[in-house]
Motif scaffolding. Structure first.
Motif, PDB file in Angstrom:
ATOM      1  N   PHE A  51      -4.858   6.413   1.371  1.00  0.00           N
ATOM      2  CA  PHE A  51      -4.267   5.214   0.801  1.00  0.00           C
ATOM      3  C   PHE A  51      -4.660   5.025  -0.657  1.00  0.00           C
ATOM      4  O   PHE A  51      -5.770   5.343  -1.066  1.00  0.00           O
ATOM      5  CB  PHE A  51      -4.708   3.978   1.592  1.00  0.00           C
ATOM      6  CG  PHE A  51      -4.002   3.821   2.899  1.00  0.00           C
ATOM      7  CD1 PHE A  51      -4.438   4.505   4.024  1.00  0.00           C
ATOM      8  CD2 PHE A  51      -2.896   2.997   3.013  1.00  0.00           C
ATOM      9  CE1 PHE A  51      -3.784   4.372   5.242  1.00  0.00           C
ATOM     10  CE2 PHE A  51      -2.237   2.845   4.233  1.00  0.00           C
ATOM     11  CZ  PHE A  51      -2.681   3.538   5.342  1.00  0.00           C
ATOM     12  N   GLY A  52      -3.729   4.460  -1.407  1.00  0.00           N
ATOM     13  CA  GLY A  52      -4.013   4.008  -2.743  1.00  0.00           C
ATOM     14  C   GLY A  52      -4.666   2.636  -2.710  1.00  0.00           C
ATOM     15  O   GLY A  52      -4.831   2.055  -1.646  1.00  0.00           O
ATOM     16  N   PRO A  53      -5.014   2.089  -3.886  1.00  0.00           N
ATOM     17  CA  PRO A  53      -5.715   0.806  -3.947  1.00  0.00           C
ATOM     18  C   PRO A  53      -4.838  -0.395  -3.612  1.00  0.00           C
ATOM     19  O   PRO A  53      -5.351  -1.472  -3.340  1.00  0.00           O
ATOM     20  CB  PRO A  53      -6.204   0.737  -5.393  1.00  0.00           C
ATOM     21  CG  PRO A  53      -5.235   1.585  -6.140  1.00  0.00           C
ATOM     22  CD  PRO A  53      -4.849   2.689  -5.216  1.00  0.00           C
TER      23      PRO A  53
ATOM     24  N   LEU B 234       0.836  -1.200   0.000  1.00  0.00           N
ATOM     25  CA  LEU B 234       0.000   0.000   0.000  1.00  0.00           C
ATOM     26  C   LEU B 234       0.867   1.245   0.000  1.00  0.00           C
ATOM     27  O   LEU B 234       1.841   1.338   0.749  1.00  0.00           O
ATOM     28  CB  LEU B 234      -0.885   0.022   1.250  1.00  0.00           C
ATOM     29  CG  LEU B 234      -1.931  -1.083   1.372  1.00  0.00           C
ATOM     30  CD1 LEU B 234      -2.420  -1.192   2.813  1.00  0.00           C
ATOM     31  CD2 LEU B 234      -3.084  -0.814   0.435  1.00  0.00           C
TER      32      LEU B 234
END
Lengths: 114, 112
Positions: free
Chosen positions: A105-107, A91
């Motif tokens: 957060f990103g995916p 992440l």
């Protein structure tokens, strides 16, 4: 406002191979984080950047993991060589500033090492 | 001793009930505390943060912080099935250069 972008979303490799992950933080965010999340566990901080400088990499396995954040924007995290226990979701998160600021957060990138 | 500890659950509550999630931390110098929600296969998303002792309310969510006892909790009122997720507690530790530590998360299931 665009969120944190990561690629690839999924990666399958064999042990001892190399792999790299890319992260583009939210525009203007000075702080960037890389986390490793193993199934059933909470995220574990690997490295933290403030602009293009490393703030904390105390939990980064430096014999096989490396990360950089050129020009204080995008970042790449590399594993070389990969081990079975590196299978996890990686992440990337960013925040306006260091410390008490909220992280977004990103995916994530799901890595499977066979 | 782990930096941040949570009861892994699973915690099950009926729809409409209050869900109570707890978290303890080891560093007395910790400054900020966050609750994230993580649906299965998704990345964590922030629910709320708290910096000062006492309660902080945001809609159906209330965070409670007690620095003397080193715990932080999250209450979810009128729980909905859509609240079913893993709840992660995160702590910013000033003594380790503002490093963030996450707990292992508590799995919550809201039963319709």
């Amino acid at each position: 406002e665009a969120g944190v972008a990561q690629s690839p979303r999924y990666k399958i490799i064999e042990k001892r191979q190399s792999v790299a992950f890319w992260c583009n933080p939210i525009s203007g965010h000075a702080t960037l984080y890389w986390y490793q999340q193993i199934l059933g566990q909470g995220p574990k901080l690997l490295i933290q950047f403030q602009n293009n400088g490393v703030v904390d990499d105390s939990q980064l396995p430096k014999d096989r993991f490396s990360a950089e954040r050129l020009k204080g924007v995008d970042s790449t995290l590399k594993i070389q060589p990969a081990k079975l226990e590196d299978s996890a979701v990686y992440l990337c998160a960013s925040s306006w500033d260091i410390g008490t600021d909220t992280q977004y957060f990103g995916p994530g990138t799901r890595l499977t090492v066979l | 001793q782990k930096e941040v500890e949570q009861n892994s659950g699973p915690l099950s509550v009926p729809e409409g009930a209050i869900a109570s999630l707890n978290c303890t931390y080891s560093d007395r110098g910790s400054q900020s505390f966050f609750w994230y929600r993580q649906y299965s296969g998704k990345s964590p998303e922030l629910i709320m943060f708290i910096y000062s002792n006492g309660d902080k309310e945001d809609g159906r969510f209330t965070a409670q912080l007690n620095k003397a006892s080193q715990y932080v909790s999250l209450l979810i009122r009128d729980s909905q099935p859509s609240d079913s997720a893993t709840y992660l507690c995160a702590v910013n530790e000033a003594n380790t250069g503002n490093q963030f530590y996450f707990g292992t998360g508590t799995s919550l299931t809201v039963i319709p």
